[in-house]
Enzyme design. Sequence first.
Site, PDB file in Angstrom:
ATOM      1  N   GLU A 143      40.426  42.837  26.031  1.00 42.74           N
ATOM      2  CA  GLU A 143      41.428  42.810  24.112  1.00 42.74           C
ATOM      3  C   GLU A 143      42.096  41.434  24.621  1.00 42.74           C
ATOM      4  O   GLU A 143      41.774  40.921  26.148  1.00 42.74           O
ATOM      5  CB  GLU A 143      42.635  43.659  24.884  1.00 42.74           C
ATOM      6  CG  GLU A 143      42.411  44.949  24.336  1.00 42.74           C
ATOM      7  CD  GLU A 143      42.668  46.337  24.907  1.00 42.74           C
ATOM      8  OE1 GLU A 143      44.397  46.099  24.506  1.00 42.74           O
ATOM      9  OE2 GLU A 143      43.133  46.906  25.626  1.00 42.74           O
ATOM     10  N   GLU A 198      43.952  49.959  30.859  1.00 41.96           N
ATOM     11  CA  GLU A 198      45.157  49.594  31.416  1.00 41.96           C
ATOM     12  C   GLU A 198      45.874  50.201  32.649  1.00 41.96           C
ATOM     13  O   GLU A 198      46.920  49.640  33.104  1.00 41.96           O
ATOM     14  CB  GLU A 198      45.921  48.815  31.054  1.00 41.96           C
ATOM     15  CG  GLU A 198      45.390  47.416  29.735  1.00 41.96           C
ATOM     16  CD  GLU A 198      46.708  46.845  29.140  1.00 41.96           C
ATOM     17  OE1 GLU A 198      47.320  47.209  28.862  1.00 41.96           O
ATOM     18  OE2 GLU A 198      46.271  45.786  28.719  1.00 41.96           O
TER      19      GLU A 198
HETATM   20  C1  GAL Z   1      47.066  46.280  25.576  1.00 45.64           C
HETATM   21  C2  GAL Z   1      46.858  47.400  25.238  1.00 45.64           C
HETATM   22  C3  GAL Z   1      46.471  47.788  23.689  1.00 45.64           C
HETATM   23  C4  GAL Z   1      47.915  47.530  22.645  1.00 45.64           C
HETATM   24  C5  GAL Z   1      48.109  45.853  23.011  1.00 45.64           C
HETATM   25  C6  GAL Z   1      48.831  45.042  22.277  1.00 45.64           C
HETATM   26  O1  GAL Z   1      48.218  46.070  26.896  1.00 45.64           O
HETATM   27  O2  GAL Z   1      45.864  47.752  25.973  1.00 45.64           O
HETATM   28  O3  GAL Z   1      46.762  49.297  23.400  1.00 45.64           O
HETATM   29  O4  GAL Z   1      48.514  47.785  23.362  1.00 45.64           O
HETATM   30  O5  GAL Z   1      48.070  45.873  24.479  1.00 45.64           O
HETATM   31  O6  GAL Z   1      47.908  44.155  22.820  1.00 45.64           O
END
Ligand code: GAL
Length: 732
Positions: free
Chosen positions: A445, A384
Amino acid sequence: MRSTHNFNRDWLYAPLELTDTIPDAAFASVDLPHTNIELPYHNFDNGDYQFISTYRKHFTLPEPLNGRRLHLVFDGVMIAATVTVNGHRLDEHAGGYVPFAVDITDYVSETDENLITVHVDSTERPDIPPYGYVVDYLTFGGIYRDVKLRYLEPLYIEKIFVRTLDVLTAPRVEVDVWVKNQGSAPAGCVVNVGMDGAEEPDQREGVSVEPGESAKITLGLDPHGIQLWSLSDPVLYQLSAYLTQADDAPEFDLVTARFGFRSAEFKDDGFYLNGEKIQLIGLNRHQTYPYIGAAAPARLQRKDADILKDELGINIVRTSHYPQSPHFLDRCDEIGLLVFEEIPGWQFIGDNDWKALSSRDVEVMIERDRNHPSVILWGVRINESGDDQAFYTATNALAHSLDPTRQTGGVRFFLESQFLEDVFTFNDFSKGVREPVNTPHIITEFNGHMFPTKTFDQEERQIEHAERHALIQDLAFANPRVTGAIGWCAFDYNTHREFGSGDRICYHGVSDMFRLPKWAAFVYASQVDPSVRPVLQAFTLWTMGDRSEGGNDPLVVATNCDYIEVWVGEDNHLGRFEPDRAKYPHLPHAPITVVGGSQMGVWGRMYQDLRIIGYVNGQPVIEQMIAADGIPQKLELIADDPELNADGSDMTRLVFRITDVYGNRLPFATAAVAFDVEGAGSLVGENPFTLVGGQAAVYVRAGRNPGTLMITARSLTAYRHLQPVAVTIDVR
Ligand code: GAL
């Protein structure tokens, strides 16, 4: 000849920076893997593990050198380590997620006792990835992975890379062998490679190597009758590379590598394994655990892979956000679980020195793990982070040069991000699935912080949590331009104050930190074919008054059955219900929505037990009953393993929970449970410990001596009528 000794045992440890003049009495005896501090389950500060500690080990050489070099190999030390050998201080190694070796030959005594000291800096150093800004996970500290002592001939095999080619047509193996010369004069040898159990003769070629240099030889094999590595049948082979002084002379160095024959390719319209398109459905995994941080021994690492494959039913795991334990990856190879592995980092990119460490991480990760058939994609961006054309062009090129057989990705959270890699790996927090701009596209994610959910949250929230996972997976299955979706995340995890629920936990898992399932876990579990195992879980506590306005209508049931039959009480048959295709048209196994109106309980009326039977091909295959009377009936204590190794560091999980009469956990049961441990090991965790959502776990660690380990659990506070329960473990 090369020889490798386990170097995990008999270390001395002090949680502060001590010089070699301080007597051993200031230290505690420990074995590795080791966490620099055991922590409570939650409500601690990340400052608690941030200090410099000292590990010390006295040893005599386990065998004579006989002209060989001696390397000390660390699989992982968090986050920086400086090794001192008999007073000779070596350079610091920075970075906690990759292995490193130090050559200690010139500083050891062959006759006397030696002293190794490792100063471990576990502070969150801004010069070392992932640090520099905020990070949503904890790194913890200590020599938290294995250590080995390795004897090597001056001319030895430095590394090997086994590539399988044309696996679907005419399978071949190509092996790169790097031979290193640590001697003082040019040296030559014959490099041989062979496949264990293959009829194919070993291949060989001579090489000569200048002092201090290494040379690469590439050899090919054409094996016959090989079987492919697949998700259902992950067949593994072993390759041996060895050095001889001349053709057919005895070997003086030998390295083996496990590998598999498979093709893995992300294309614009999907991911193909061995030429067959499969939808990727997965979860992110952090490597951290309650109490022990990241210092989990092999058995716990392997167990995580088993949980992901067998309990959660997923086909891919992302090792967010760093290279994880070799034991974890080995198990992924053995059970057929695909892996997307990435470099350490979180949103932040540091200066040039920091970037150099990050590039080093790319290199070491790939050199360590490119023989694993389970690994199908390299993540070569900081999770990210913003675009950085020069940096990411370089990391991507580096990955391709080290491994031309695998595609690259790099996780970003904006669709406009510069696409430099092969696969557009995208964190999609839109609450839907955004239309890919670049393909191949995989969602790496979703959910996570959008909907943190605890095992003891109110029923409606737990249902919505599960449904959000089902919805996104359904949309991913629906879109042919989306190769798959990897949810955030498998397990809850400890984190910094900037994240999580204030108690230093991100409750983002489909399972809790003990790896015990929330209802969302069953959305994943129920996607497997019922012939693998039937799954049925009703998303209800079956209470009259936990939901707003009471009752349990509609009732959502995650299952892979063709249909279910539902009863409330003995005689009241509500009917047959089928997968909710209106809501989830694309999931292999859509949850079932049971609309039962007043049958599902009405506020102010009596109600009875719930009974659900799942059918496959017309046959009943699974049943769940939930008691209307939710008074605790049983305290359960379950050890994951009946046996442990008497090596001082082997561990297993002890799950305890309070259930209704049918074995359903009671999430609002709050008893404190105390453990008595007798015999060949010790408890790791808080004792007594309270239930968290009706369930929790502690761990036991084996001692050094064989024997029986008996653990008894009893409810201390509430529910004293519950019988104590005991398990025994054979420590061998
Ligand atoms: C994303 C990140 C993860 C975690 C997640 C929580 O932005 O890559 O490590 O923090 O959010 O939703």
